[in-house]
Design a protein around this motif. Sequence first.
Motif, PDB file in Angstrom:
ATOM      1  N   ARG A  36       0.134  -2.750   5.603  1.00  0.00           N
ATOM      2  CA  ARG A  36      -1.109  -2.324   4.960  1.00  0.00           C
ATOM      3  C   ARG A  36      -0.837  -1.238   3.927  1.00  0.00           C
ATOM      4  O   ARG A  36      -1.396  -1.250   2.836  1.00  0.00           O
ATOM      5  N   ARG A  37       0.045  -0.322   4.249  1.00  0.00           N
ATOM      6  CA  ARG A  37       0.418   0.746   3.323  1.00  0.00           C
ATOM      7  C   ARG A  37       1.070   0.156   2.076  1.00  0.00           C
ATOM      8  O   ARG A  37       0.771   0.544   0.949  1.00  0.00           O
ATOM      9  N   GLN A  38       1.975  -0.821   2.276  1.00  0.00           N
ATOM     10  CA  GLN A  38       2.641  -1.461   1.149  1.00  0.00           C
ATOM     11  C   GLN A  38       1.638  -2.235   0.294  1.00  0.00           C
ATOM     12  O   GLN A  38       1.706  -2.217  -0.937  1.00  0.00           O
ATOM     13  N   LEU A  39       0.702  -2.933   0.942  1.00  0.00           N
ATOM     14  CA  LEU A  39      -0.314  -3.684   0.225  1.00  0.00           C
ATOM     15  C   LEU A  39      -1.184  -2.748  -0.622  1.00  0.00           C
ATOM     16  O   LEU A  39      -1.472  -3.023  -1.791  1.00  0.00           O
ATOM     17  N   ILE A  40      -1.576  -1.630  -0.035  1.00  0.00           N
ATOM     18  CA  ILE A  40      -2.389  -0.645  -0.764  1.00  0.00           C
ATOM     19  C   ILE A  40      -1.596  -0.071  -1.933  1.00  0.00           C
ATOM     20  O   ILE A  40      -2.124   0.086  -3.046  1.00  0.00           O
ATOM     21  N   ALA A  41      -0.311   0.206  -1.713  1.00  0.00           N
ATOM     22  CA  ALA A  41       0.531   0.732  -2.787  1.00  0.00           C
ATOM     23  C   ALA A  41       0.649  -0.287  -3.928  1.00  0.00           C
ATOM     24  O   ALA A  41       0.583   0.071  -5.113  1.00  0.00           O
ATOM     25  N   GLU A  42       0.805  -1.576  -3.581  1.00  0.00           N
ATOM     26  CA  GLU A  42       0.884  -2.625  -4.596  1.00  0.00           C
ATOM     27  C   GLU A  42      -0.423  -2.722  -5.377  1.00  0.00           C
ATOM     28  O   GLU A  42      -0.430  -2.875  -6.598  1.00  0.00           O
TER      29      GLU A  42
END
Length: 163
Positions: A36-42
């Motif tokens: 989720r953190r990676q998705l938000i960062a993307e």
Amino acid sequence: MTTVWEWFWQVLALFLIIVILKKLLFQPVSDFVEKRRQLIAEEVNTASSQKKQADALKIEYERKIKDINREADTILKDARAKALTREAEIIEAAKTEAQNIKQKATEDIKLEQEKVKDEIKTQMIEVANLMASKFVQSSIDDSKQTQLISEIIDEMGDVQWLS
């Protein structure tokens, strides 16, 4: 000693529960949170790049609008210049035509004057012939000559307008 063994089994059971919970719950939850953190960062990176693209497009469109406005001003200036040139041409043509009309009228007046002069000359010749014939017909003395001249003047009419 039962309490120690119970206590030992309880600690071992607690430890096993912690290991099982870590494997079953904590690891998937932490993986989910990381994803989720990676998705938000993307998404943040994508939004940032899209904002940069939008800003670049906005700048380009503003530049194009300025270019279009400049081009429109140039076209209007050219059109005004052409209109002024055309206006000057029309005025010059009208002046030339007026001059030609004036010259033609002057020539027509001169021709008409010449025609009138020729008619007057013809009439004068006729009058002179008439006068000569009357002169020959009668014997002329001063009173007769004065009377004859008065008659001729009356027949000719007022010719003062010719001078």
